[in-house]
Write a protein that holds these residues in place. Sequence first.
Motif, PDB file in Angstrom:
ATOM      1  N   THR A 156       0.810  -1.220  -0.220  1.00  0.00           N
ATOM      2  CA  THR A 156       0.215   0.186   0.393  1.00  0.00           C
ATOM      3  C   THR A 156       0.739   1.630   0.285  1.00  0.00           C
ATOM      4  OG1 THR A 156      -1.681  -1.184   1.110  1.00  0.00           O
ATOM      5  CG2 THR A 156      -1.653   1.285   1.591  1.00  0.00           C
ATOM      6  N   GLN A 157       2.167   1.281   0.722  1.00  0.00           N
ATOM      7  CA  GLN A 157       2.919   2.320   0.414  1.00  0.00           C
ATOM      8  C   GLN A 157       2.736   2.393  -0.175  1.00  0.00           C
ATOM      9  OE1 GLN A 157       5.247   1.431   3.935  1.00  0.00           O
ATOM     10  NE2 GLN A 157       4.517   2.123   5.447  1.00  0.00           N
ATOM     11  N   VAL A 158       3.884   1.136  -1.039  1.00  0.00           N
ATOM     12  CA  VAL A 158       4.405   2.294  -2.932  1.00  0.00           C
ATOM     13  C   VAL A 158       3.283   2.176  -4.144  1.00  0.00           C
ATOM     14  CG1 VAL A 158       5.496   0.121  -4.171  1.00  0.00           C
ATOM     15  CG2 VAL A 158       6.233  -0.011  -2.694  1.00  0.00           C
ATOM     16  N   GLY A 159       1.816   1.789  -3.194  1.00  0.00           N
ATOM     17  CA  GLY A 159       0.774   2.577  -4.298  1.00  0.00           C
ATOM     18  C   GLY A 159       0.760   3.398  -3.872  1.00  0.00           C
ATOM     19  N   ASP A 160       0.465   4.067  -2.871  1.00  0.00           N
ATOM     20  CA  ASP A 160       0.363   5.374  -2.550  1.00  0.00           C
ATOM     21  C   ASP A 160       1.495   6.419  -3.535  1.00  0.00           C
ATOM     22  OD1 ASP A 160      -1.916   4.935  -0.538  1.00  0.00           O
ATOM     23  OD2 ASP A 160      -1.002   5.306   1.051  1.00  0.00           O
ATOM     24  N   ILE A 161       3.067   6.285  -2.827  1.00  0.00           N
ATOM     25  CA  ILE A 161       4.094   7.040  -3.000  1.00  0.00           C
ATOM     26  C   ILE A 161       3.587   7.096  -5.162  1.00  0.00           C
ATOM     27  CG2 ILE A 161       6.391   6.682  -3.525  1.00  0.00           C
ATOM     28  CD1 ILE A 161       6.909   5.362  -0.691  1.00  0.00           C
ATOM     29  N   ALA A 162       3.695   6.012  -5.391  1.00  0.00           N
ATOM     30  CA  ALA A 162       3.672   6.168  -7.014  1.00  0.00           C
ATOM     31  C   ALA A 162       2.133   6.954  -7.597  1.00  0.00           C
ATOM     32  CB  ALA A 162       3.166   4.294  -7.435  1.00  0.00           C
ATOM     33  N   THR A 163       1.323   6.292  -6.756  1.00  0.00           N
ATOM     34  CA  THR A 163       0.247   7.583  -7.072  1.00  0.00           C
ATOM     35  C   THR A 163       0.268   9.390  -6.968  1.00  0.00           C
ATOM     36  OG1 THR A 163      -1.355   5.663  -6.474  1.00  0.00           O
ATOM     37  CG2 THR A 163      -2.375   7.868  -6.541  1.00  0.00           C
ATOM     38  N   ARG A 164       1.484   9.435  -5.483  1.00  0.00           N
ATOM     39  CA  ARG A 164       1.065  10.274  -5.715  1.00  0.00           C
ATOM     40  C   ARG A 164       2.082  11.327  -6.509  1.00  0.00           C
ATOM     41  NH1 ARG A 164       1.646   9.250   0.131  1.00  0.00           N
ATOM     42  NH2 ARG A 164       3.837   8.951  -0.157  1.00  0.00           N
ATOM     43  N   SER A 165       3.602  10.662  -7.470  1.00  0.00           N
ATOM     44  CA  SER A 165       4.007  10.648  -7.907  1.00  0.00           C
ATOM     45  C   SER A 165       3.773  11.019  -9.286  1.00  0.00           C
ATOM     46  CB  SER A 165       5.324   9.707  -8.170  1.00  0.00           C
ATOM     47  OG  SER A 165       6.455   9.993  -9.017  1.00  0.00           O
ATOM     48  N   LEU A 166       3.006   9.930  -9.298  1.00  0.00           N
ATOM     49  CA  LEU A 166       1.999  10.356 -11.094  1.00  0.00           C
ATOM     50  C   LEU A 166       0.556  11.582 -11.414  1.00  0.00           C
ATOM     51  CD1 LEU A 166       0.742   8.848 -13.927  1.00  0.00           C
ATOM     52  CD2 LEU A 166      -0.737   7.931 -12.282  1.00  0.00           C
ATOM     53  N   ARG A 167       0.604  11.635  -9.607  1.00  0.00           N
ATOM     54  CA  ARG A 167      -0.306  13.173  -9.577  1.00  0.00           C
ATOM     55  C   ARG A 167       0.237  14.310  -9.879  1.00  0.00           C
ATOM     56  NH1 ARG A 167      -3.984  11.299  -4.477  1.00  0.00           N
ATOM     57  NH2 ARG A 167      -5.435  10.113  -5.637  1.00  0.00           N
ATOM     58  N   GLN A 168       1.703  14.003  -9.150  1.00  0.00           N
ATOM     59  CA  GLN A 168       2.296  15.677  -9.502  1.00  0.00           C
ATOM     60  C   GLN A 168       2.666  15.726 -11.065  1.00  0.00           C
ATOM     61  OE1 GLN A 168       5.450  15.418  -6.896  1.00  0.00           O
ATOM     62  NE2 GLN A 168       6.889  16.940  -7.820  1.00  0.00           N
ATOM     63  N   THR A 169       3.298  14.777 -11.533  1.00  0.00           N
ATOM     64  CA  THR A 169       3.700  14.564 -12.755  1.00  0.00           C
ATOM     65  C   THR A 169       2.347  14.812 -13.989  1.00  0.00           C
ATOM     66  OG1 THR A 169       5.127  12.394 -13.086  1.00  0.00           O
ATOM     67  CG2 THR A 169       4.889  13.164 -15.170  1.00  0.00           C
TER      68      THR A 169
END
Length: 250
Positions: A79-92
Amino acid sequence: MASRPPPRFVVRPHDAGGLRRRALWLGAGWLLSLVLTGLVVGGLVRHATPAATEKRQLDALAKDNDDLRQQVANLQRATQVGDIATRSLRQTLAEREEEISGLRADLGFYSRLTGGDAQREGLKVQEVRVQPVASSHAWNLTLSLTQNARRGEDVDGTATVSVEGLRGEKVVKLDWPALGDAAQSSGIPFRFKYFQQLHATIVLPADFRPTRLLIHAQPSGDEAVSRAVAWNDAVSGHLTPTQGEQDAQP
């Protein structure tokens, strides 16, 4: 002399010691079998007691608990890895949207400047931006005015800004004389052929919450150009080409 036939019976001496030894071995073997039988029966009895059964159950539950804890830890890490990936995608995505918005603004600016949009010739409020001044209620105002290059002549005039917002529970409109510098009480002067950026500083009351900017550009000898821009859009600089604008036609 005739040979003697072998005797039919042989008499041997009685071995009492051998019999005793055999009896002792048999007795020892019987006792050993009894001991082994007792040990086996005792072990079975111990395994069959409630305490032993409960211990086995506790051991099994402890193992299941450890397995579940490990599964939960794995899920938390995933879940933590998924959250980090989601935040990175949103920022991008936000950065790409901002980049696209800037490119669209540049495209509209140059299209306007070169006469690519024949239906919108003449003066236009191209960009409106406000930036806060640190430790004050002042805001730096930037206005970008453009004119279609097909006109081929200078345009001059003045630009003023009004701010709408809330003061308490009332909607209030602050006109330019209450916002601008006393030296520019009649407006910000402009004169250009293709485009020009105008700069000014406005001061808002402490209890005033701005919601919208109203820009009014009055060229000499021509119709005025007005544009309404949401305050948040002016702060971010994200303006659409047709957002609340009413440009004068040539």
